[in-house]
Design an enzyme around this catalytic site. Sequence first.
Site, PDB file in Angstrom:
ATOM      1  N   SER A 148      43.891  49.927 -60.859  1.00  0.00           N
ATOM      2  CA  SER A 148      44.574  49.693 -59.581  1.00  0.00           C
ATOM      3  C   SER A 148      43.702  50.250 -58.456  1.00  0.00           C
ATOM      4  CB  SER A 148      45.924  50.428 -59.562  1.00  0.00           C
ATOM      5  OG  SER A 148      46.464  50.448 -58.246  1.00  0.00           O
ATOM      6  N   TYR A 162      50.121  58.142 -61.328  1.00  0.00           N
ATOM      7  CA  TYR A 162      49.630  56.756 -61.345  1.00  0.00           C
ATOM      8  C   TYR A 162      48.186  56.712 -60.847  1.00  0.00           C
ATOM      9  CZ  TYR A 162      49.754  51.675 -60.628  1.00  0.00           C
ATOM     10  OH  TYR A 162      49.496  50.318 -60.679  1.00  0.00           O
TER      11      TYR A 162
END
Length: 267
Positions: A148, A162
């Site tokens: 990401s 994350y």
Amino acid sequence: MDPRLKEKVAIVTGAGSVGPGWGNGKATAVLFARHGARVLAADINLAAAEETRSIIEDEGGRCTAHEADVSRGGDVEAMVERCLAEYGRIDILHNNVGILEVGGCVEASEESWDRVNAVNLKSVFLTCKHVLPHMERQGGGAIVNISSVAGIRWLGVPYVSYSATKGAVNQLTRSIAMQYAKKNIRANAILPGFMETPMVVHSLSQTYSGGDVEKMVEIRNQLCPTGKMGDAWDVAHAALYLASDEARYVTGAELVVDGGLTCSIGA
Ligand code: NAP
């Protein structure tokens, strides 16, 4: 012209979708099959994997739905064995599984940190651990890890576990790419930006807009230089390229698929 993944066998993890619509893994599994791959669609939620299988089979493709929690070594081993039993080889490993839990170091619990690390990072270690020996024996393969842009940029919302796990996935990808470069095994990462997928609705609508999904979509669209989020097919097409022989000289790369988001928010 031959299909781009003719005669290839792919494992796609998280090949279902957390809610209605197209998640990145579901779209990738379907696109791989459209381009000739036989697909083992693995998911912790068997019903979600079965939905992907039925889409692929309705289009005339080959797919096996398989239940696995890829954060568990035993499940990953069984997933790899199932793929070999069904299709005899593994050419493509597509690590799509990822979860997002909001919170900075103070707000996030230790349990949340451990869970996100297990699902986002340990899972990639485990799948590579069990797939690489088979790719080596076969004489090659392609690994595509879904990371990401949160692994390389601050995106305005604290989700430390994350961001940290996605940053680690990038470096894990480079390590594998270097170790296996002479063995014809490539490893690359895709870094999606703001994408409109069921995962975002599921994990972030509370954070952005108190649960108002339409408002969250509007806010995230406005944050994108193009004025619009990407979708699961944008990620799937990038994965198709990296998984195919067209990318034979591409390894250790980070393919950013973000509509220019990282340009707009600097280093
Ligand atoms: P998704 O719709 O949540 O699909 C992922 C699937 O993986 C779900 O069916 C989920 O099952 C399953 N799963 C979760 N934990 C698992 C586990 N331990 N083992 C096996 N399967 C598991 O997500 P997506 O939209 O396809 O996103 C996938 C990837 O894209 C993630 O790595 C995410 O970080 C990355 N990404 C997304 C965006 C975005 O904006 N959407 C941006 C950057 C990166 P359940 O439904 O039961 O949880």
